[in-house]
Design a protein around this motif. Structure first.
Motif, PDB file in Angstrom:
ATOM      1  N   THR A  81       1.039  -1.282  -0.253  1.00 14.47           N
ATOM      2  CA  THR A  81      -0.297   0.043  -0.341  1.00 14.47           C
ATOM      3  C   THR A  81       1.079   0.868   0.729  1.00 14.47           C
ATOM      4  OG1 THR A  81      -0.021  -0.361   2.517  1.00 14.47           O
ATOM      5  CG2 THR A  81      -1.403  -1.219   1.737  1.00 14.47           C
ATOM      6  N   GLU A  82      -0.076   2.584  -0.405  1.00 24.60           N
ATOM      7  CA  GLU A  82       0.796   3.605  -0.361  1.00 24.60           C
ATOM      8  C   GLU A  82      -0.106   4.709  -0.257  1.00 24.60           C
ATOM      9  OE1 GLU A  82       2.790   4.489  -3.630  1.00 24.60           O
ATOM     10  OE2 GLU A  82       1.269   4.656  -5.386  1.00 24.60           O
ATOM     11  N   GLU A  89      -4.830   4.730   2.551  1.00 21.81           N
ATOM     12  CA  GLU A  89      -3.713   4.124   1.624  1.00 21.81           C
ATOM     13  C   GLU A  89      -4.584   3.953   0.893  1.00 21.81           C
ATOM     14  OE1 GLU A  89      -2.155   1.559   4.554  1.00 21.81           O
ATOM     15  OE2 GLU A  89      -1.302   3.341   5.668  1.00 21.81           O
ATOM     16  N   GLN A  90      -3.752   3.291  -0.283  1.00 24.30           N
ATOM     17  CA  GLN A  90      -4.273   2.238  -1.695  1.00 24.30           C
ATOM     18  C   GLN A  90      -3.478   1.747  -2.172  1.00 24.30           C
ATOM     19  OE1 GLN A  90      -7.033   3.514  -3.524  1.00 24.30           O
ATOM     20  NE2 GLN A  90      -7.468   5.331  -1.951  1.00 24.30           N
ATOM     21  N   PRO A  91      -4.379   0.280  -2.562  1.00 20.85           N
ATOM     22  CA  PRO A  91      -3.075  -0.798  -2.518  1.00 20.85           C
ATOM     23  C   PRO A  91      -2.697  -0.647  -3.953  1.00 20.85           C
ATOM     24  CG  PRO A  91      -5.822  -1.245  -2.746  1.00 20.85           C
ATOM     25  CD  PRO A  91      -5.370  -0.129  -2.073  1.00 20.85           C
TER      26      PRO A  91
END
Length: 446
Positions: A81-82, A89-91
């Motif tokens: 994730t970022e 957070e996004q995968p």
């Protein structure tokens, strides 16, 4: 002056000397050709020369362009994730591929050590060729020595067997004279003692002949049972030029051992230059091309880069290793010069010895030839004196021993003379297979 027919007949018609292979005239060159093909020492010298001459292209390669290429490929996968500031957070799930091609060219612009090593390699090639020529010359000489050793051992065996037969006849005659009261028992005992000695001499001669044949086989790679012999008489010319000083002067210039020592001295002198170059800077040029490609879900692109550069390297301090290397190279150079001086003195002595060997060898052949004739006459006189009672059986035995000793010395002196001629030419660096051909013309079928 010829050997007495009676003596030659006795020498050549002896039992136990069966010829397993027929010998032919001009046999020496046949043996030499076998040696060229099979002698391990000579073959090793050929391979050593072939290896040594590669020093020059290897040294030259340091001054030529050096091109290297490399290619890289990689794959990567990123999971997780970022999140950026202020965002949830996004995968992430990304694949990327990277490819890179690099070609580099390096060219020496100035490297004094490389230049000196190239010159040094030239001397190493010259040394290798000289060493091979010396091996060829030594093969000619070793072949002749081994060949004549077999002939000499064969002559000694024949002479010893002939002497044994002659003494055996004297022993039989002494026993008969003793049985009828014409001589004392001491004559029989003396003849028996001489006969026992000749038996031992024959055994020793057989051993020497076997060893000589093995030595010749070692050179040729093939067993040789019988070889052509020297004709009874042949010319005994004096050295040409007739001045020993001319031979010494030629030897100092052309002797192969001296030439090799000179090349070693020059190689060592170049080594000093190589060592001193450690104090000098080096300059090199480099050209490089890069092609990089990146493929990914987030970043992708392609870039080409061309770079040209010069690199100057200046030695500042190497812990004293460079100065130590210079001192070591200078010492090695002086060592090689001293070895050259020693080699020149040795060659001068050997040349003078070989020259005297040729001069005195011819005189010895003539003297021993006359000694055989004189000993034959003395034996005939002793045998006649024994018949009329003015000589004893011991006198006859002594005369026989003197005759066969003179005959063996005469035969050996002929081989010594021819070998002295070859050694003189070898000392002057002039010995070739042609010299064997000249001796070959003196051979006759056995």
């Amino acid at each position: 002056m010829r050997l007495p027919t009676r003596l030659l007949t006795a020498l050549l018609a002896l039992p136990g000397l069966v010829l397993l292979e027929p010998a032919h005239a001009n046999d020496l060159m046949r043996v030499y050709d076998l040696a060229v093909d099979n002698d391990a020492t000579y073959r090793a010298a050929q391979f050593a020369r072939d290896a040594a001459i590669e020093a020059r292209p290897q040294a030259r390669s340091a001054l030529l362009p050096q091109i290297n290429g490399s290619y890289g490929y990689s794959e990567s996968r990123e999971e997780g994730t970022e999140a950026f500031q202020g965002t949830p957070e996004q995968p992430i799930d990304r694949d990327s591929t990277n490819r890179g091609l690099t070609v580099t060219l390096n060219q020496t612009v100035f490297d004094w050590a490389a230049f000196q090593r190239l010159r040094q390699a030239g001397e190493q090639v010259a040394l290798a060729n000289t060493t091979l020529r010396n091996a060829e010359q030594q093969l000619v000489l070793r072949t002749a020595e081994a060949y004549f050793a077999v002939l000499s051992a064969t002559d000694t065996l024949r002479s010893s067997q002939a002497e044994q037969q002659a003494v055996e006849r004297q022993l039989e005659q002494a026993q008969k004279r003793f049985e009828v009261g014409l001589s004392a028992i001491t004559d029989v005992q003396e003849a028996q003692a001489r006969y026992d000695l000749t038996v031992a001499n024959v055994i020793q001669a057989e051993q020497v002949l076997a060893q000589a044949r093995e030595a010749l086989t070692e050179i040729t790679g093939r067993p040789t049972q019988d070889i052509a012999t020297l004709r009874e008489e042949f010319p005994l010319p004096s050295p040409d030029p007739a001045n020993v000083g001319d031979w010494v002067a030629n030897a100092k210039q052309s002797n192969l051992d001296v030439l090799a020592a000179r090349h070693n001295a020059e190689i060592a002198a170049r080594g000093v230059g190589v060592a001193r170059s450690g104090h000098l800077p080096t300059l090199g040029a480099q050209a490089q091309y890069q092609d990089a490609t990146s493929d990914g879900s987030r970043f992708s692109g392609e870039a080409e880069t061309e770079t040209v550069s010069l690199q100057l390297t200046v030695p500042i301090f190497a812990g004293g290793a460079t100065r130590s290397g210079v001192r070591q190279a200078i010492a090695t150079r002086e060592q090689r010069h001293a070895e050259l001086d020693a080699q020149e003195r040795l060659v001068e002595r050997n040349t003078r010895d070989a020259y005297q060997g040729v001069v005195t060898g011819a005189a010895r052949v003539k003297a021993f030839r006359q000694a055989v004739v004189s000993s034959r006459t003395a034996l005939d006189a002793s045998e006649t004196g024994l018949e009329v009672g003015t000589r004893t059986a011991v006198d006859v035995l002594n005369a026989q021993q003197q005759l066969y000793a003179a005959e063996r010395d005469y035969l050996q002196s002929r081989y010594d003379y021819l070998l002295s001629v070859l050694r003189l030419k070898a000392a002057a660096g002039r010995l070739t297979a042609v010299d064997l051909q000249e001796i070959d013309a003196l051979l006759i079928e056995s």
